[in-house]
Design a protein around this motif. Sequence first.
Motif, short mmCIF file in Angstrom:
data_model
loop_
_atom_site.label_atom_id
_atom_site.label_comp_id
_atom_site.label_asym_id
_atom_site.label_seq_id
_atom_site.Cartn_x
_atom_site.Cartn_y
_atom_site.Cartn_z
N TYR A 50 -4.44 -20.54 26.81
CA TYR A 50 -4.42 -19.52 27.94
C TYR A 50 -2.91 -19.30 28.39
O TYR A 50 -2.64 -18.43 29.42
CB TYR A 50 -5.36 -19.81 29.23
N THR A 74 -11.72 -10.47 31.69
CA THR A 74 -12.37 -11.54 30.96
C THR A 74 -12.20 -10.92 29.40
O THR A 74 -11.76 -11.97 28.57
CB THR A 74 -14.08 -11.46 31.34
N TYR A 78 -9.98 -13.20 26.82
CA TYR A 78 -10.48 -13.43 25.23
C TYR A 78 -9.59 -12.95 24.40
O TYR A 78 -9.42 -13.59 23.39
CB TYR A 78 -12.05 -12.87 25.05
N ALA A 82 -7.50 -15.31 21.54
CA ALA A 82 -8.08 -15.37 20.40
C ALA A 82 -7.74 -16.32 19.25
O ALA A 82 -8.72 -16.87 18.48
CB ALA A 82 -8.38 -13.88 19.96
N SER A 89 -10.58 -15.84 14.91
CA SER A 89 -10.67 -15.18 16.20
C SER A 89 -11.79 -14.20 16.40
O SER A 89 -11.93 -13.58 17.13
CB SER A 89 -9.19 -14.38 16.41
N CYS A 92 -14.02 -14.79 19.80
CA CYS A 92 -13.40 -14.20 21.21
C CYS A 92 -13.10 -12.69 20.85
O CYS A 92 -13.32 -12.04 21.98
CB CYS A 92 -11.92 -14.77 21.05
N LYS A 95 -16.70 -11.21 22.05
CA LYS A 95 -17.00 -11.48 23.39
C LYS A 95 -16.04 -10.48 24.09
O LYS A 95 -16.67 -10.11 25.27
CB LYS A 95 -16.41 -12.91 23.82
N ALA A 96 -14.92 -10.26 23.86
CA ALA A 96 -14.21 -9.01 24.48
C ALA A 96 -14.76 -7.66 24.20
O ALA A 96 -14.84 -7.11 25.28
CB ALA A 96 -12.74 -9.03 23.76
#
Length: 114
Positions: A50, A74, A78, A82, A89, A92, A95-96
């Motif tokens: 992060y 969020t 993500y 990623a 990736s 991620c 999810k994004a």
Amino acid sequence: MTKHNKYYHDKGRNGWTPTATWQDEVVDDKDNKWIGDKIDYSKDKTPNYYIGRVYGYEARKVVEDFDLSYNIGTACTYLLRAKRKHDTSIDCIQKAINHLEFELDKIKNEKTNI
């Protein structure tokens, strides 16, 4: 109590066989954050994936600085992590996309309720 065959505990759900544990993925502890098998969050609360490599920006601080909504923030975190958290990736990014779709639904619902 249910009787299981001798291979029951060797396989996960749907026949998946674990090849590695999460401890096998920890290569080294350069920052001495690990105590036994747990991270010492008093030393560092933010995982490395992060934090930006060049300027050291934390994803949560970027989201906070831009005052983003939960879903957009969020999605940004993500996307920022990623390539750094997993081998690919894809998870991620998916999810994004999901969180961006949640935000679009929220905006559409707000328009219809006005």
